[in-house]
Design a protein around this motif. Structure first.
Motif, PDB file in Angstrom:
ATOM      1  N   ASN A 135     -10.372   1.302   6.688  1.00 50.45           N
ATOM      2  CA  ASN A 135     -10.357   2.745   6.435  1.00 50.45           C
ATOM      3  C   ASN A 135      -8.935   3.205   6.171  1.00 50.45           C
ATOM      4  O   ASN A 135      -8.002   2.821   6.877  1.00 50.45           O
ATOM      5  CB  ASN A 135     -10.956   3.501   7.617  1.00 50.45           C
ATOM      6  CG  ASN A 135     -12.424   3.165   7.824  1.00 50.45           C
ATOM      7  OD1 ASN A 135     -13.189   3.105   6.867  1.00 50.45           O
ATOM      8  ND2 ASN A 135     -12.815   2.929   9.068  1.00 50.45           N
ATOM      9  N   LEU A 136      -8.791   4.040   5.151  1.00 47.69           N
ATOM     10  CA  LEU A 136      -7.464   4.393   4.647  1.00 47.69           C
ATOM     11  C   LEU A 136      -7.222   5.900   4.662  1.00 47.69           C
ATOM     12  O   LEU A 136      -8.148   6.706   4.481  1.00 47.69           O
ATOM     13  CB  LEU A 136      -7.306   3.887   3.210  1.00 47.69           C
ATOM     14  CG  LEU A 136      -7.565   2.399   2.969  1.00 47.69           C
ATOM     15  CD1 LEU A 136      -7.536   2.090   1.483  1.00 47.69           C
ATOM     16  CD2 LEU A 136      -6.560   1.547   3.722  1.00 47.69           C
TER      17      LEU A 136
ATOM     18  N   LEU B 236     -11.971   7.505  -3.359  1.00 44.22           N
ATOM     19  CA  LEU B 236     -11.208   8.494  -2.597  1.00 44.22           C
ATOM     20  C   LEU B 236     -12.031   9.748  -2.336  1.00 44.22           C
ATOM     21  O   LEU B 236     -12.797  10.199  -3.195  1.00 44.22           O
ATOM     22  CB  LEU B 236      -9.937   8.868  -3.361  1.00 44.22           C
ATOM     23  CG  LEU B 236      -8.830   7.806  -3.415  1.00 44.22           C
ATOM     24  CD1 LEU B 236      -7.684   8.283  -4.290  1.00 44.22           C
ATOM     25  CD2 LEU B 236      -8.330   7.482  -2.016  1.00 44.22           C
TER      26      LEU B 236
ATOM     27  N   SER C  85       0.826  -1.207   0.000  1.00 40.64           N
ATOM     28  CA  SER C  85       0.000   0.000   0.000  1.00 40.64           C
ATOM     29  C   SER C  85       0.864   1.262   0.000  1.00 40.64           C
ATOM     30  O   SER C  85       0.449   2.316  -0.500  1.00 40.64           O
ATOM     31  CB  SER C  85      -0.938  -0.002   1.206  1.00 40.64           C
ATOM     32  OG  SER C  85      -0.206  -0.037   2.424  1.00 40.64           O
TER      33      SER C  85
ATOM     34  N   GLY D 258     -10.480   7.254   2.410  1.00 40.99           N
ATOM     35  CA  GLY D 258     -11.316   6.307   1.687  1.00 40.99           C
ATOM     36  C   GLY D 258     -11.370   4.997   2.428  1.00 40.99           C
ATOM     37  O   GLY D 258     -10.844   4.859   3.538  1.00 40.99           O
ATOM     38  N   SER D 259     -12.000   4.009   1.842  1.00 39.89           N
ATOM     39  CA  SER D 259     -12.073   2.693   2.461  1.00 39.89           C
ATOM     40  C   SER D 259     -12.211   1.637   1.385  1.00 39.89           C
ATOM     41  O   SER D 259     -12.647   1.910   0.264  1.00 39.89           O
ATOM     42  CB  SER D 259     -13.252   2.609   3.447  1.00 39.89           C
ATOM     43  OG  SER D 259     -14.486   2.728   2.760  1.00 39.89           O
ATOM     44  N   ILE D 260     -11.817   0.415   1.732  1.00 44.12           N
ATOM     45  CA  ILE D 260     -12.044  -0.738   0.886  1.00 44.12           C
ATOM     46  C   ILE D 260     -12.717  -1.809   1.732  1.00 44.12           C
ATOM     47  O   ILE D 260     -12.602  -1.823   2.956  1.00 44.12           O
ATOM     48  CB  ILE D 260     -10.737  -1.287   0.278  1.00 44.12           C
ATOM     49  CG1 ILE D 260      -9.733  -1.659   1.378  1.00 44.12           C
ATOM     50  CG2 ILE D 260     -10.130  -0.316  -0.703  1.00 44.12           C
ATOM     51  CD1 ILE D 260      -8.484  -2.352   0.868  1.00 44.12           C
TER      52      ILE D 260
ATOM     53  N   ALA E 121      -6.681   6.519  -7.949  1.00 46.37           N
ATOM     54  CA  ALA E 121      -7.706   5.550  -7.557  1.00 46.37           C
ATOM     55  C   ALA E 121      -7.827   4.438  -8.584  1.00 46.37           C
ATOM     56  O   ALA E 121      -8.005   3.258  -8.222  1.00 46.37           O
ATOM     57  CB  ALA E 121      -9.048   6.259  -7.369  1.00 46.37           C
TER      58      ALA E 121
ATOM     59  N   ASN F  69      -7.253   0.446  -7.723  1.00 46.46           N
ATOM     60  CA  ASN F  69      -8.278  -0.565  -7.959  1.00 46.46           C
ATOM     61  C   ASN F  69      -7.822  -1.614  -8.971  1.00 46.46           C
ATOM     62  O   ASN F  69      -8.168  -2.794  -8.845  1.00 46.46           O
ATOM     63  CB  ASN F  69      -9.576   0.102  -8.408  1.00 46.46           C
ATOM     64  CG  ASN F  69     -10.300   0.792  -7.253  1.00 46.46           C
ATOM     65  OD1 ASN F  69     -10.305   0.300  -6.133  1.00 46.46           O
ATOM     66  ND2 ASN F  69     -10.896   1.943  -7.526  1.00 46.46           N
TER      67      ASN F  69
ATOM     68  N   ILE G 125      -0.615   4.823   0.638  1.00 49.14           N
ATOM     69  CA  ILE G 125      -1.739   4.416   1.473  1.00 49.14           C
ATOM     70  C   ILE G 125      -1.255   3.919   2.830  1.00 49.14           C
ATOM     71  O   ILE G 125      -0.301   3.153   2.911  1.00 49.14           O
ATOM     72  CB  ILE G 125      -2.543   3.280   0.805  1.00 49.14           C
ATOM     73  CG1 ILE G 125      -3.136   3.753  -0.518  1.00 49.14           C
ATOM     74  CG2 ILE G 125      -3.640   2.760   1.726  1.00 49.14           C
ATOM     75  CD1 ILE G 125      -3.758   2.617  -1.311  1.00 49.14           C
TER      76      ILE G 125
ATOM     77  N   LEU H 140     -12.041   1.068  -3.970  1.00 48.40           N
ATOM     78  CA  LEU H 140     -11.701   2.308  -3.281  1.00 48.40           C
ATOM     79  C   LEU H 140     -12.334   3.514  -3.970  1.00 48.40           C
ATOM     80  O   LEU H 140     -12.229   3.682  -5.183  1.00 48.40           O
ATOM     81  CB  LEU H 140     -10.175   2.483  -3.265  1.00 48.40           C
ATOM     82  CG  LEU H 140      -9.653   3.797  -2.693  1.00 48.40           C
ATOM     83  CD1 LEU H 140      -9.987   3.901  -1.211  1.00 48.40           C
ATOM     84  CD2 LEU H 140      -8.150   3.906  -2.907  1.00 48.40           C
TER      85      LEU H 140
END
Length: 250
Positions: free
Chosen positions: A66-67, A117, A19, A127-129, A82, A86, A24, A115
């Motif tokens: 959560n990022l 952003l 990341s 953002g989050s995944i 982004a 992805n 990230i 994700l």
């Protein structure tokens, strides 16, 4: 929030990238979700309280991460970043997902929510995944092949049964003995893989099915129970190795 080595953070690794390659880090506090047991409840007329039947499995679970993202050099727009993130994360198979705060344990997961952003300014975004994860995570030292020393027991220090992958290079008829159970492989040409996790027997490629060459006790695949496990091999072979796949519930 500055992105530097003095700030406490966690990273994740999947495939060929960390990341950190994309700026990230995982936001704290980070809470790991847990699987639930697959249990069926049966209502019986005249009987108070449902009868519970365990289906001998645990369900997959959903993990949201959560990022915090700091735009790395070379990216002029958030949409480009982004898209690259992805492209890295999205796939149709389970991937090994390394989280630095899990230390030696690895999740098996695939991305279910890409994700999106939310820029805070020109350099920082959040953002989050969301991942769909298998209920067991694997220990890193059980993910690489190692030679079998039949003079010593293979020790499973976990409380869960392990489902190993054996690889034998040899020819003719071979007998594998694990914890007193005999597994026979007949008319082997050059090699064979015995995958207890996938319950598959193959040669070279996963789709070269060699199940017709195998005879197993009660059609069960070999496993490593907690504690000492005896492993022996008999026949014409030149290599005998295994991946232990040590595991524990998440």
């Amino acid at each position: 929030m500055a992105f530097n080595e003095e700030v406490r953070y966690a990273q994740f690794v999947m495939g060929d990238h960390s990341s950190l390659d994309f700026g990230i880090q995982i936001k704290y506090p980070f809470t790991l979700s847990h699987p639930t047991m697959d249990v069926s409840a049966v209502s019986i007329p005249g009987h108070s309280g449902d009868l519970l039947s365990r289906n001998h499995r645990f369900n997959n679970f959903t993990q949201t991460i959560n990022l915090y993202v700091r735009k790395p050099p070379g990216y002029d727009t958030w949409s480009r970043l982004a898209a690259d993130i992805n492209n890295w994360l999205i796939g149709d198979t389970y991937q090994l997902f390394y989280l630095s705060n899990l230390r030696e344990w690895v999740l098996e997961a695939y991305l279910t929510q890409p994700l999106a952003l939310e820029p805070q300014n020109d350099l920082e975004a959040s953002g989050s995944i969301t991942l769909n994860c298998k209920p067991y995570m694997k220990r890193e030292d059980g993910l690489e092949f190692q030679s079998v020393n039949t003079a010593l027991p293979i020790v499973n220090t976990e409380v869960e049964i392990a489902e190993p992958l054996f690889h034998i290079v040899g020819k003719g008829n071979i007998r594998l003995a694990v914890n007193g159970e005999n597994y026979y492989f007949n008319n082997i040409e050059d090699e064979i893989y015995i995958d207890s996790e996938q319950e598959w027997i193959y040669r070279h490629k996963f789709d070269e099915n060699l199940a017709m060459h195998a005879v197993f006790p009660n059609n069960n695949f070999p496993t490593f129970h907690p504690g000492d496990n005896s492993v022996f091999i008999f026949g014409n072979y030149s290599k005998f190795e295994y991946k232990a796949n040590w595991r524990r519930l998440v």
